[in-house]
Design an enzyme around this catalytic site. Structure first.
Site, PDB file in Angstrom:
ATOM      1  N   ASP A  28      77.118  80.129   2.918  1.00  0.00           N
ATOM      2  CA  ASP A  28      76.191  79.114   2.850  1.00  0.00           C
ATOM      3  C   ASP A  28      74.772  79.602   2.634  1.00  0.00           C
ATOM      4  O   ASP A  28      74.342  80.310   3.387  1.00  0.00           O
ATOM      5  CB  ASP A  28      76.359  78.672   4.482  1.00  0.00           C
ATOM      6  CG  ASP A  28      75.222  77.649   4.660  1.00  0.00           C
ATOM      7  OD1 ASP A  28      74.360  77.416   3.835  1.00  0.00           O
ATOM      8  OD2 ASP A  28      75.196  77.363   5.886  1.00  0.00           O
ATOM      9  N   LYS A  90      65.378  77.645  -1.627  1.00  0.00           N
ATOM     10  CA  LYS A  90      66.185  76.620  -2.067  1.00  0.00           C
ATOM     11  C   LYS A  90      65.477  75.245  -2.512  1.00  0.00           C
ATOM     12  O   LYS A  90      66.268  74.703  -3.244  1.00  0.00           O
ATOM     13  CB  LYS A  90      67.325  76.362  -0.850  1.00  0.00           C
ATOM     14  CG  LYS A  90      68.352  75.419  -1.169  1.00  0.00           C
ATOM     15  CD  LYS A  90      69.421  75.622   0.225  1.00  0.00           C
ATOM     16  CE  LYS A  90      70.356  74.829  -0.085  1.00  0.00           C
ATOM     17  NZ  LYS A  90      71.424  74.826   1.022  1.00  0.00           N
ATOM     18  N   GLU A 190      78.064  71.067   1.014  1.00  0.00           N
ATOM     19  CA  GLU A 190      78.092  71.350   2.125  1.00  0.00           C
ATOM     20  C   GLU A 190      78.945  70.559   3.330  1.00  0.00           C
ATOM     21  O   GLU A 190      79.549  70.915   4.146  1.00  0.00           O
ATOM     22  CB  GLU A 190      76.454  71.578   2.740  1.00  0.00           C
ATOM     23  CG  GLU A 190      75.892  72.622   2.118  1.00  0.00           C
ATOM     24  CD  GLU A 190      74.202  72.811   2.065  1.00  0.00           C
ATOM     25  OE1 GLU A 190      73.642  71.959   2.671  1.00  0.00           O
ATOM     26  OE2 GLU A 190      73.674  73.629   1.332  1.00  0.00           O
ATOM     27  N   ASP A 214      73.657  66.503   9.287  1.00  0.00           N
ATOM     28  CA  ASP A 214      73.005  68.113   9.222  1.00  0.00           C
ATOM     29  C   ASP A 214      71.616  68.187   9.294  1.00  0.00           C
ATOM     30  O   ASP A 214      70.872  67.883   8.496  1.00  0.00           O
ATOM     31  CB  ASP A 214      73.610  68.515   7.885  1.00  0.00           C
ATOM     32  CG  ASP A 214      73.086  70.119   7.495  1.00  0.00           C
ATOM     33  OD1 ASP A 214      72.361  70.753   8.443  1.00  0.00           O
ATOM     34  OD2 ASP A 214      73.521  70.616   6.681  1.00  0.00           O
TER      35      ASP A 214
HETATM   36  P1  ADP Z   1      69.378  75.729   7.283  1.00  0.00           P
HETATM   37  O1  ADP Z   1      70.468  74.760   6.959  1.00  0.00           O
HETATM   38  O2  ADP Z   1      68.203  74.828   6.964  1.00  0.00           O
HETATM   39  O3  ADP Z   1      69.495  76.826   6.553  1.00  0.00           O
HETATM   40  P2  ADP Z   1      70.094  76.121  10.016  1.00  0.00           P
HETATM   41  O4  ADP Z   1      71.192  75.208  10.184  1.00  0.00           O
HETATM   42  O5  ADP Z   1      70.494  77.630  10.186  1.00  0.00           O
HETATM   43  O6  ADP Z   1      69.338  76.073   8.757  1.00  0.00           O
HETATM   44  O7  ADP Z   1      69.041  75.816  11.367  1.00  0.00           O
HETATM   45  C1  ADP Z   1      68.065  76.470  11.557  1.00  0.00           C
HETATM   46  C2  ADP Z   1      67.443  75.776  12.783  1.00  0.00           C
HETATM   47  O8  ADP Z   1      68.159  75.643  13.973  1.00  0.00           O
HETATM   48  C3  ADP Z   1      66.090  76.391  12.973  1.00  0.00           C
HETATM   49  O9  ADP Z   1      65.054  75.543  13.242  1.00  0.00           O
HETATM   50  C4  ADP Z   1      66.494  77.070  14.452  1.00  0.00           C
HETATM   51  O10 ADP Z   1      65.426  77.249  15.258  1.00  0.00           O
HETATM   52  C5  ADP Z   1      67.293  75.928  14.879  1.00  0.00           C
HETATM   53  N1  ADP Z   1      68.231  76.430  16.047  1.00  0.00           N
HETATM   54  C6  ADP Z   1      68.922  77.288  15.995  1.00  0.00           C
HETATM   55  N2  ADP Z   1      69.683  77.650  17.432  1.00  0.00           N
HETATM   56  C7  ADP Z   1      69.216  76.523  18.006  1.00  0.00           C
HETATM   57  C8  ADP Z   1      69.432  76.351  19.164  1.00  0.00           C
HETATM   58  N3  ADP Z   1      70.109  76.889  20.446  1.00  0.00           N
HETATM   59  N4  ADP Z   1      68.806  75.022  19.617  1.00  0.00           N
HETATM   60  C9  ADP Z   1      68.033  74.331  18.984  1.00  0.00           C
HETATM   61  N5  ADP Z   1      67.521  74.495  17.766  1.00  0.00           N
HETATM   62  C10 ADP Z   1      68.359  75.759  17.480  1.00  0.00           C
HETATM   63 MG    MG Z   2      72.133  74.308   6.139  1.00  0.00          MG
END
Ligand code: ADP
Ligand code: MG
Length: 622
Positions: A28, A90, A190, A214
């Site tokens: 991912d 990205k 995705e 998402d």
């Molecule tokens: P992307 O798909 O954009 O790469 P992710 O799916 O990894 O990102 O999501 C990242 C986001 O999730 C960040 O803003 C992070 O702070 C938030 N995040 C991670 N853990 C938690 C949590 N326990 N509660 C709320 N938000 C969270």
């Molecule tokens: Mg993502």
């Protein structure tokens, strides 16, 4: 017809034995975080690729002496050295400067404006990088770290991209993989991966419609998918490319900033490292509030606190915006919330209880949230990788053929056996016969593409079916069967049904061709549709004429006894006339000559038939 047979073996040929044992990982490649997952003991699992976490921040930092830092180590430099720390790359994949005009200024590093139509470049110090190169840095780091964690080399992968990614963006992702030394076997959407992680759409189920919500770090995507017989069709996508968990962090930072300013730090935001600390504290608070109702911390000796209630008030308008996108996606798909069978939660920000509750309420049903939302896409990519590796023959491959598959028939025509968009795995066949008396060998040339003439399509391979027992033309029954497996291998088998002789070949149609090339081939076929149609019509007329010439001359020979000289002369002259027109380019003339020949010889053929029947009856009597 010259036959240059390739090395044919009978029985099963496996083009790629290694794919059976070699590990294929799912990646991912996220805007905020990237992950690697693989199959262990039949279940997908994420690899720890960063400081005991499965998530590696998708950030690359170039130190002053051009050392490359990735992941957490790079994230620490985000606000301190913004011009040398590249995040959200990205967003730039496959984009020209024109495409990013609207948001380039929002990024803290510099994007080069060389020429509006060319692809964007990023400047770090005196060096220039393409988004592909920077993504490759992230992928290379993931590869190295995953190899260290798993104790084996990794080269084959499945990489996920947003459902709305266009061909350029997908190709850029593939190229980044290649640059990182990875063999990208498949690009998967995705939301499709997320569904796969939950086992949705992998069994023999009825058609279903799902919504994949998402909410990541900086982006929000809602996708409506229709899943049937292993095919995942995207009905609609919507979202906001600048809405995510980062905005939650900013809301908290802003809330606390006022308190810090009142507590004796009026210029707090001027100091980048202080701002960085505040942003990180805000993110920590947000994460903590997903599990508890209160959060306290201190920054520069100032006590800061936040209740879940206050936090929810701060982010309420942001969550509301995501729901508006959901409503728009449903509208585009012409569906109501009651027609959505399942709702899958993806992205770290869906851990926030308010988000989860608001989405469940909007769709009027409980959501799928048992898996870690930030891991679910990588987990699904691992499932897809496992299917490609051929380890799950029980599962359908979730795809369709991107281009038509067929064989060459007389005159260089493409005869499609498996049309484009056929379901995979799949099987299709056709029957053919010989065009010459006593023909012993038949060449089977396999092509891919949409054009009418094989010369314009892509040749995949060929073989010769040998040992057809001598029979008059048209008598042998030759069946050609295409079978496309879930692992992308096409088996082409030709068998002569009367004698049982058969021959086969295994080919991998997607080998050595990019999605971009495939798209080009499609466009090409549309551009040439009219000339192709004309060419095909001419060739078909010629084939028909040639068959008629053969049978006509044979008829003259075999029935000399019952035809008078005038009839023989007239038939011969009509045959000669047809022969001349076949050499020309005039399809209508060929067809007209076929018609006059048929019209003239029909009564003669009748007479010959009657005569032969009589002969046979007399023979029986005698
Ligand atoms: P992307 O798909 O954009 O790469 P992710 O799916 O990894 O990102 O999501 C990242 C986001 O999730 C960040 O803003 C992070 O702070 C938030 N995040 C991670 N853990 C938690 C949590 N326990 N509660 C709320 N938000 C969270
Ligand atoms: Mg993502």
């Amino acid at each position: 017809m010259a036959t240059i047979p390739i090395d044919i073996k009978t029985g099963n040929i496996d083009n790629d034995n290694s794919s059976q044992t070699e590990l294929i990982v799912g990646i991912d490649l996220g805007t905020t975080n990237s992950l690697v997952a693989y199959m262990r003991d039949g279940a997908p699992l994420c690899v720890r690729v960063d400081e005991s976490s499965a998530l590696m921040p998708s950030i690359v930092h170039f130190t002053a002496d051009n050392e490359v830092l990735t992941g957490e180590a790079a994230k620490e430099k985000l606000l301190i050295e913004p011009s040398r720390t590249i995040y959200s790359v990205k967003r730039l994949m496959g984009k020209s400067y024109k495409d990013v005009e609207g948001f380039g200024h929002k990024l803290a590093y510099s994007i080069i404006d060389e020429d509006s139509d060319s692809l964007v470049k990023i400047r770090v110090g005196d060096r220039f990088f393409t988004p592909i190169e920077l993504s490759a840095q992230i992928l290379r780091a993931l590869k190295t770290r995953a190899e260290a964690a798993l104790g084996q080399t990794i080269s084959k992968t499945v990489i996920t991209v947003p459902a709305y990614f266009n061909d350029n963006q997908r190709q850029a992702t593939r190229d980044a993989g290649k640059l990182a030394g990875l063999d990208v076997l498949r690009i998967v959407n995705e939301p499709t991966a997320a569904a796969l992680a939950y086992g949705i759409g992998v069994g023999a189920e009825l058609a279903q419609t799902i919504a994949v919500y998402d909410l990541g770090g900086g982006t929000f995507d809602i996708s409506i998918l229709q899943i049937q017989d292993g095919i995942f069709e995207v009905l609609a996508t919507n979202g906001d490319t600048f809405l995510g968990g980062d905005d939650f962090d900013k809301a908290i930072s802003k809330h606390w900033l006022t308190q810090l300013q009142h507590a004796g730090f009026p210029d707090y935001e001027q100091d980048k490292s202080r701002l960085q600390a505040l942003r990180l504290a805000a993110e920590a608070a947000k994460k903590a509030l997903s599990a508890s109702a209160h959060y306290n911390t201190t920054l520069e000796g100032v006590a800061l606190e936040l209740s879940r209630e206050t936090f929810e008030q701060l982010i309420q308008p942001l969550v509301q915006r995501t729901l508006e996108c959901c409503a728009n996606a449903l509208k585009d798909a012409k569906l109501s919330t009651t027609q959505i069978d399942k709702v899958v939660m993806v992205g770290g920000s869906t851990r926030t209880p308010l988000v989860k509750n608001a989405v469940a309420q909007f769709f009027g049903k409980p959501v799928f949230d048992e898996l870690n939302p930030d891991e679910v896409v990588a987990l699904g990519a691992a499932v897809q990788a496992d299917i490609l590796a051929g380890n799950r023959r029980d599962l359908l491959l979730l795809d369709v053929t991107p281009l038509s598959l067929g064989i060459e028939t007389v005159g260089g025509l493409m005869d499609v056996i498996m049309p484009r968009n056929s379901k995979v795995p799949g099987k299709a066949g056709r029957q053919y016969t010989t065009s010459v008396d006593g023909q012993k060998n038949l060449k089977v040339s396999v092509y891919q593409g949409e054009r009418d003439l094989v010369a314009h399509n892509r040749k995949l391979g060929e073989f010769t079916l040998r040992g057809i027992p001598p029979m008059p033309a048209g008598l042998p029954k030759i069946e050609v069967v295409f079978q496309l497996d879930a692992d992308g291998i096409l088996q082409v088998k030709a068998s002569e049904l009367r004698s049982g002789v058969e021959q086969q070949i295994d080919i991998r149609p997607t080998y050595g061709i990019s999605e971009e090339q495939m798209a080009l081939m499609l466009l090409d076929s549309i551009a040439h549709a009219e000339t192709d149609m004309k060419a095909r019509a001419l060739l078909e007329a010629r084939n028909e004429a040639n068959n008629l010439l053969l049978s006509g001359r044979k008829f003259l020979e075999q029935n000399a006894a019952i035809l008078d000289d005038a009839e023989k002369a007239a038939t011969t002259s009509l045959l000669d006339q047809l022969q001349v027109s076949v050499a020309g380019e005039d399809k209508d003339l060929i067809l007209a000559n076929i018609e006059s020949l048929n019209a003239y010889t029909a009564p003669l053929a009748h007479r010959a038939l009657d005569y032969n029947i009589q002969l046979a009856l007399q023979g029986q009597k005698a």
